[in-house]
Design a protein around this motif. Structure first.
Motif, short mmCIF file in Angstrom:
data_model
loop_
_atom_site.label_atom_id
_atom_site.label_comp_id
_atom_site.label_asym_id
_atom_site.label_seq_id
_atom_site.Cartn_x
_atom_site.Cartn_y
_atom_site.Cartn_z
N LEU A 98 0.72 -1.26 -0.01
CA LEU A 98 -0.05 -0.05 -0.04
C LEU A 98 0.75 1.35 0.10
CD1 LEU A 98 -2.68 -1.10 2.57
CD2 LEU A 98 -2.92 -0.63 0.03
N GLN A 102 0.94 4.15 -2.76
CA GLN A 102 1.04 5.57 -2.51
C GLN A 102 1.91 6.35 -3.26
OE1 GLN A 102 1.48 6.45 1.57
NE2 GLN A 102 0.46 8.70 1.31
N ARG A 114 -6.60 2.78 1.95
CA ARG A 114 -5.62 2.17 2.51
C ARG A 114 -5.54 1.83 4.13
NH1 ARG A 114 -2.54 6.65 1.64
NH2 ARG A 114 -2.48 7.44 3.78
#
Length: 179
Positions: A98, A102, A114
């Motif tokens: 994650l 990002q 997230r």
């Protein structure tokens, strides 16, 4: 094979980048062990928790009949690394994926995606970990759930399994040896 093992160890944060980071992981692991011990000392004061002696588990019976040093060593190396790899390893891999998404600007970078994924993964990890500790009664399940919360927080904060393994291992070693 060697390269794949290196990428796996790096991905899970199993090797420190420097001596300073190794020392920091040791300090965080020791702090996690102290937090686990304090929580274990306070948990029996909660009402309606029941406890069953661990004498029913044949592994504990075999370990209990050995010396304190062997019980300490068993607690340090036997359950903690395997449990942390099984329960916190996939969670850490998801967190790192994650964070990479990002950086790439993916749709997974949205905060609600997230944190929703991480919250549900952390809850599932803690629930699964606690469910595996039903042998000692509801006190052991509550203790395992609190242990999962502490070790999950340490794992995600440090982006490594090492401090959680150290804290969990030290706690288990002390509880097997003198608990």
């Amino acid at each position: 094979m060697r390269a794949a093992a290196g990428r796996f160890a790096d991905g899970l944060g199993l090797w420190p980048a420097s001596r300073r980071q190794a020392l920091w992981w040791a300090v965080v692991g020791l702090a996690a062990a102290v937090a686990l011990w304090a929580m274990a000392e306070l948990l029996p004061y909660l009402p309606s928790l029941t406890s069953v002696p661990a004498a029913e588990d044949p592994r504990d019976i075999a370990v209990a009949q050995t010396s304190t040093l062997i019980r300490f060593g068993y607690g340090l190396i036997a359950p903690a690394p395997l449990e942390e790899l099984a329960f916190r390893g996939p969670l850490l891999a998801l967190w790192l994926a994650l964070l990479a998404a990002q950086r790439r600007g993916s749709w997974m970078a949205r905060w609600w995606v997230r944190w929703g994924l991480m919250g549900s993964a952390a809850t599932a990890s803690a629930t699964y970990f606690a469910a595996g500790h039903t042998l000692g009664g509801s006190a052991n399940v509550a203790h395992a759930a609190a242990c999962a919360v502490i070790t999950t927080a340490v794992t995600l904060w440090q982006r490594s399994l090492v401090p959680a393994v150290v804290g969990h291992g030290l706690y288990d070693a002390c509880s097997f040896a003198w608990g």
